[in-house]
Motif scaffolding. Structure first.
Motif, PDB file in Angstrom:
ATOM      1  N   GLU A  33       0.824  -1.205   0.000  1.00 46.26           N
ATOM      2  CA  GLU A  33       0.000   0.000   0.000  1.00 46.26           C
ATOM      3  C   GLU A  33       0.860   1.257   0.000  1.00 46.26           C
ATOM      4  OE1 GLU A  33      -3.206  -0.009   2.817  1.00 46.26           O
ATOM      5  OE2 GLU A  33      -3.942  -1.930   2.109  1.00 46.26           O
ATOM      6  N   ARG A  40      -4.533 -10.217   2.154  1.00 42.69           N
ATOM      7  CA  ARG A  40      -4.753  -8.833   1.737  1.00 42.69           C
ATOM      8  C   ARG A  40      -5.802  -8.712   0.635  1.00 42.69           C
ATOM      9  NH1 ARG A  40      -1.077  -5.154   3.589  1.00 42.69           N
ATOM     10  NH2 ARG A  40      -2.835  -3.850   3.116  1.00 42.69           N
ATOM     11  N   ASP A  47      -6.627  -2.471  -0.982  1.00 43.30           N
ATOM     12  CA  ASP A  47      -6.352  -1.079  -1.387  1.00 43.30           C
ATOM     13  C   ASP A  47      -7.114  -0.663  -2.638  1.00 43.30           C
ATOM     14  OD1 ASP A  47      -4.992  -2.447  -3.380  1.00 43.30           O
ATOM     15  OD2 ASP A  47      -3.216  -1.180  -3.277  1.00 43.30           O
TER      16      ASP A  47
END
Length: 151
Positions: A73, A108, A126
């Motif tokens: 990120e 993630r 993200d």
């Protein structure tokens, strides 16, 4: 599962023994956990600086243009190793191969979009996306516990 731990100061090396009547999912999970070992940090390079990257912070590792990169990120970092070397370092953790050139961190991932026939769209926390290659879809589905699609 019945677990017994013996602490012996005379023992030179830790040893684990699993006794079971047959191979079960529980035994397989214990084997994966025992074989895992600590995830190793990777060294990423960006702007003339080297940073230690915690595997938990890495979204994906991919090869492109003859180099290997780790996307986080905080941005992308060049890894001075081959993709298979990164895969070996991250083995046993949350990383899965989704193409010849890419590994993803399953921890993630926000969602897997299965609507495209023959592939999986991977959406990260993200907001970025990537695609699983057709050749890796079956293995990824198996790892995720996703059965065949109903028509």
């Amino acid at each position: 599962m019945n677990v017994e731990v013996r602490i012996d100061p005379n023992c030179a090396e830790a040893r684990a023994v699993i006794t079971a009547p047959r191979m079960t999912e529980e035994v397989e999970a214990a084997l994966r956990l025992l074989g895992r070992g600590p995830e190793r940090k990777l060294t990423g390079f960006r702007g003339g600086e080297a940073e230690l990257l915690d595997p938990a912070d890495i979204l994906r590792v991919y090869a492109g243009g003859g180099k290997v990169y780790a996307a986080t990120e905080r941005g992308e970092f060049e890894l001075r190793m081959r993709l298979y070397e990164a895969e070996r370092r991250l083995e046993g953790g949350a990383f899965a191969r989704i193409s010849n050139a890419e590994l993803i961190n399953l921890d993630r991932v926000r969602a897997f979009d299965l609507r495209l026939t023959g592939t999986i769209v991977v959406r990260f926390a993200d907001g970025s996306i990537t695609y699983a290659a057709r050749r890796y879809v079956a293995a990824l589905k198996k790892r995720l516990g996703i059965g065949g699609e109903k028509k």
